[in-house]
Design a protein around this motif. Structure first.
Motif, short mmCIF file in Angstrom:
data_model
loop_
_atom_site.label_atom_id
_atom_site.label_comp_id
_atom_site.label_asym_id
_atom_site.label_seq_id
_atom_site.Cartn_x
_atom_site.Cartn_y
_atom_site.Cartn_z
N PRO A 150 0.78 -1.25 0.00
CA PRO A 150 0.00 0.00 0.00
C PRO A 150 0.81 1.29 0.00
CG PRO A 150 -1.04 -1.59 1.44
CD PRO A 150 0.25 -2.21 1.00
N GLU A 151 1.91 1.35 0.76
CA GLU A 151 2.68 2.60 0.83
C GLU A 151 3.34 2.92 -0.50
OE1 GLU A 151 6.01 -0.33 1.50
OE2 GLU A 151 3.83 -0.24 1.72
N LYS A 152 3.42 1.94 -1.40
CA LYS A 152 4.01 2.16 -2.72
C LYS A 152 2.95 2.46 -3.78
CE LYS A 152 7.69 -1.12 -1.58
NZ LYS A 152 8.26 -2.46 -1.87
N LYS A 153 1.68 2.42 -3.37
CA LYS A 153 0.59 2.62 -4.34
C LYS A 153 -0.28 3.82 -4.01
CE LYS A 153 0.55 0.35 -7.31
NZ LYS A 153 1.45 0.38 -8.51
N GLY A 154 0.35 4.83 -3.41
CA GLY A 154 -0.34 6.11 -3.27
C GLY A 154 -1.15 6.30 -2.01
N TRP A 155 -1.03 5.39 -1.04
CA TRP A 155 -1.81 5.54 0.19
C TRP A 155 -0.99 6.28 1.25
CZ3 TRP A 155 -6.65 4.82 -0.68
CH2 TRP A 155 -7.08 3.85 -1.62
N ASP A 156 -1.54 7.36 1.78
CA ASP A 156 -0.91 8.07 2.89
C ASP A 156 -1.12 7.33 4.21
OD1 ASP A 156 -0.03 10.31 1.34
OD2 ASP A 156 -2.08 11.08 1.36
N TYR A 157 -2.31 6.75 4.36
CA TYR A 157 -2.65 6.03 5.58
C TYR A 157 -3.22 4.66 5.22
CZ TYR A 157 -2.43 10.76 7.54
OH TYR A 157 -2.02 12.02 7.90
N PHE A 158 -2.87 3.67 6.02
CA PHE A 158 -3.41 2.32 5.81
C PHE A 158 -3.35 1.54 7.12
CE2 PHE A 158 -2.42 -2.21 5.31
CZ PHE A 158 -3.55 -2.64 4.65
N THR A 159 -4.44 0.86 7.43
CA THR A 159 -4.45 -0.17 8.47
C THR A 159 -5.38 -1.27 7.99
OG1 THR A 159 -4.04 1.38 10.29
CG2 THR A 159 -5.01 -0.74 10.87
N GLY A 160 -4.86 -2.49 7.95
CA GLY A 160 -5.72 -3.57 7.47
C GLY A 160 -4.98 -4.85 7.18
N HIS A 161 -5.58 -5.66 6.31
CA HIS A 161 -5.02 -6.94 5.90
C HIS A 161 -4.30 -6.78 4.56
CE1 HIS A 161 -7.26 -9.10 8.98
NE2 HIS A 161 -8.38 -8.55 8.56
N LEU A 162 -3.09 -7.29 4.47
CA LEU A 162 -2.39 -7.33 3.20
C LEU A 162 -2.69 -8.62 2.45
CD1 LEU A 162 1.16 -6.01 4.20
CD2 LEU A 162 -0.74 -4.74 3.17
N HIS A 163 -2.63 -9.74 3.14
CA HIS A 163 -2.87 -11.07 2.56
C HIS A 163 -4.36 -11.36 2.61
CE1 HIS A 163 -2.60 -15.36 1.87
NE2 HIS A 163 -1.29 -15.29 1.73
N HIS A 164 -4.93 -11.80 1.50
CA HIS A 164 -6.38 -11.96 1.46
C HIS A 164 -6.88 -13.07 2.38
CE1 HIS A 164 -5.38 -15.17 -1.46
NE2 HIS A 164 -6.57 -15.65 -1.20
N VAL A 165 -6.06 -14.09 2.67
CA VAL A 165 -6.49 -15.16 3.57
C VAL A 165 -6.58 -14.65 5.01
CG1 VAL A 165 -5.92 -17.44 4.50
CG2 VAL A 165 -5.64 -16.98 2.06
N ASP A 166 -5.70 -13.72 5.40
CA ASP A 166 -5.79 -13.13 6.73
C ASP A 166 -7.15 -12.46 6.95
OD1 ASP A 166 -3.23 -13.96 7.29
OD2 ASP A 166 -2.30 -12.03 6.81
N ALA A 167 -7.72 -11.96 5.87
CA ALA A 167 -9.01 -11.27 5.95
C ALA A 167 -10.18 -12.22 6.14
CB ALA A 167 -9.23 -10.42 4.70
N HIS A 168 -9.93 -13.54 6.15
CA HIS A 168 -11.00 -14.51 6.37
C HIS A 168 -11.45 -14.54 7.83
CE1 HIS A 168 -9.92 -17.22 2.66
NE2 HIS A 168 -10.20 -15.97 2.34
N PHE A 169 -10.66 -13.96 8.72
CA PHE A 169 -10.92 -14.11 10.15
C PHE A 169 -11.31 -12.77 10.78
CE2 PHE A 169 -7.69 -17.19 8.75
CZ PHE A 169 -8.48 -18.33 8.83
N GLN A 170 -12.43 -12.79 11.51
CA GLN A 170 -13.01 -11.56 12.02
C GLN A 170 -12.29 -11.02 13.24
OE1 GLN A 170 -15.00 -10.18 10.10
NE2 GLN A 170 -15.80 -11.83 8.84
N GLN A 171 -11.53 -11.84 13.94
CA GLN A 171 -10.80 -11.39 15.13
C GLN A 171 -9.31 -11.72 15.00
OE1 GLN A 171 -13.71 -13.27 18.11
NE2 GLN A 171 -13.33 -11.26 19.02
N PRO A 172 -8.63 -11.06 14.09
CA PRO A 172 -7.20 -11.34 13.90
C PRO A 172 -6.38 -10.85 15.08
CG PRO A 172 -7.81 -9.39 12.68
CD PRO A 172 -9.09 -9.95 13.23
N ASP A 173 -5.22 -11.47 15.27
CA ASP A 173 -4.35 -11.02 16.37
C ASP A 173 -3.44 -9.87 15.96
OD1 ASP A 173 -2.53 -12.29 14.73
OD2 ASP A 173 -2.09 -13.92 16.13
#
Length: 479
Positions: A150-173
């Protein structure tokens, strides 16, 4: 006289200083004049994950509560012929970001295939136009060591999932965030829910903005994608006094599988949609409280059709009519897999309570937002057509000659929509000349009757489009 002369010098110096500072962005000295900003809307783009077109009250849903999204539709324009970029998340979101359909885009299927340096996306375009850019939620277009981070694609701010499988879980650590221009992994609070964190970040970002500088917020929720785990305050809305699902009978999803366990999959799915609606309500409240509502375009959509994962079944899809009257779900190129809700609200520019039948797709988003930022010329590499005229009800809206999709799972699939005609070719990996199915969406929106035999000339046209629209790809190949 000397005092008066000294006073005039001070005033003149102050005016020069003010002029020299006017419109300076504190990031990389990009110039953004206030007069230009008056023509640039703030943009809040909200996307659901695996939500069907029929899951919203404003699109006919009878069981799931979505008052905030319904209100968004009532204050703006609801589209009925809007399509996702693909039938799964990564290629669909890549299409949205690049303005390219899957016949020419680099990312045409799921997996960890990052955007490349040469893939210019909407956040980079808007950043150059003076926008502060923020993304919270699911990315899935490049991990921390790739060109698509994300920091290389024009985003000033980002918080989230990079890997799409990590996004399968609603309570990530943990989640990823941008710190000092680099990606860093951060721990999440105990028992927290990712989408509540994304919402908090979005609200905080908006609160910190000013009217002197336009902003672009991309809020990418991971619901109602499985896993079907949701805060109890939303789940209890779909339970009776005995604590059971109001949609009984339910078939429990057991523990020990990829997605977390869920006793009441139907109730949980409904609760996930309602939770997202509540999060959107919070975003809309802060937009109004900051006085941004008059100059902010808010968009809501979904990345592809509803899913049958984590305990959700095709019977559940039919119960809720999540795909509305349409055939298919996620991973299908039938209408239920790609025709999505699309709502645009901007009280000062878009007339309230409208329904649009304009045929458009995710690759139209980039040229549309680019035009709103003040640049009308689309990228030469874009397949998109700006639909600003449709939103504002001004001028003649240009239309597509056709829309095209290709997908590589399930034997390989291609689809074309041209006016009322819809063509689908299956098992493309086995034979590029497999028979084409043809449907007349004007008469048969559910794609229930294949009429290819009755219209050989239309089939021939669709076959030609499938050959022209497809370009070779080093990762995803029909050959």
């Amino acid at each position: 006289m000397e005092l008066r002369y000294y006073f005039l010098i001070l005033v003149f110096t102050g005016l020069l200083f003010s002029a020299s500072c006017k419109g300076k962005d504190n990031k990389k000295n990009e110039t953004v004049t206030i007069s230009n900003h008056s023509q640039k809307p703030n943009i809040v783009f909200i996307i659901a994950d695996d939500m069907g077109i029929g899951d919203l009250g404003c699109y006919g849903q009878q069981y799931i509560q979505t008052p905030n999204i319904d209100k968004l539709a009532s204050t703006g324009m609801k589209f009925t012929n809007f399509y996702a970029g693909s039938t799964v998340c990564a290629p669909s979101r890549a299409s949205l970001m690049t303005g390219q359909h899957t016949g020419i885009s680099y990312i045409r299927g799921n997996g960890e295939f990052p955007l490349r340096t040469k893939d210019t996306i909407i956040s980079q375009i808007l950043k150059k136009r003076g926008y502060t850019t923020a993304m919270f939620g699911k990315w899935g277009l490049g991990t921390e060591t790739t060109e698509g981070s994300p920091e290389k694609k024009g985003w000033d701010y980002f918080t989230g999932h990079l890997h799409h499988v990590d996004a399968h879980f609603q309570q990530p650590d943990s989640l990823w965030t941008i710190k000092k221009g680099e990606m860093a992994q951060i721990a999440t609070p105990p028992n927290s829910y990712a989408n509540e964190i994304f919402t908090d970040k979005a609200v905080g970002f908006i609160e910190n903005q000013t009217k002197e500088n336009p902003f672009f917020l991309y809020l990418s929720f991971t619901v109602p994608h499985a896993e079907l785990v949701v805060p109890n305050k939303y789940l209890k809305l779909y339970k009776n006094d005995q604590g059971q699902s109001i949609f009984m009978p339910e078939k429990a999803w057991p523990s020990g599988r990829h997605y977390g366990k869920q006793k009441y999959p139907k109730a949980a799915y409904a609760a996930l949609v309602t939770s997202m609606d509540a999060y959107i309500g919070r975003v809309m409240e802060v937009i109004k409280s900051k006085g941004f509502d008059e100059n902010t375009l808010v968009v809501f959509t979904s990345d592809n059709g509803t899913h049958i994962e984590g305990g959700r079944t095709i019977e559940d899809v039919e119960f809720f009519k999540s795909s509305s009257i349409y055939k298919g779900v996620k991973r299908d190129l039938y209408e239920g897999g790609i025709r999505e809700p699309f709502i645009a609200s901007w009280p000062e520019k878009i007339k309230a309570g409208q329904t649009s039948n304009h045929i458009a797709a995710f690759w139209d988003i980039t040229p549309t937002l680019t035009e709103l930022s003040g640049v009308k010329a689309p990228s030469a590499k874009s397949n998109g057509i700006s639909f600003v005229n449709e939103l504002f009800g001004k001028g003649t809206q240009k239309t597509h000659k056709y829309l095209y999709w290709e997908f590589f799972e399930g034997g390989g699939k291609q689809a074309v929509r041209k006016n009322q005609w819809k063509a689908i070719r299956l098992e493309v990996n086995k034979n590029r000349e497999e028979p084409i199915e043809l449907y007349n969406l004007a008469k048969d929106p559910s794609e229930s009757k294949n009429i290819a035999d009755q219209h050989p000339e239309i089939v021939k046209q669709m076959d030609s489009i499938m050959k022209i629209a497809h370009t070779p790809n080093p990762i995803f190949s029909f050959e």
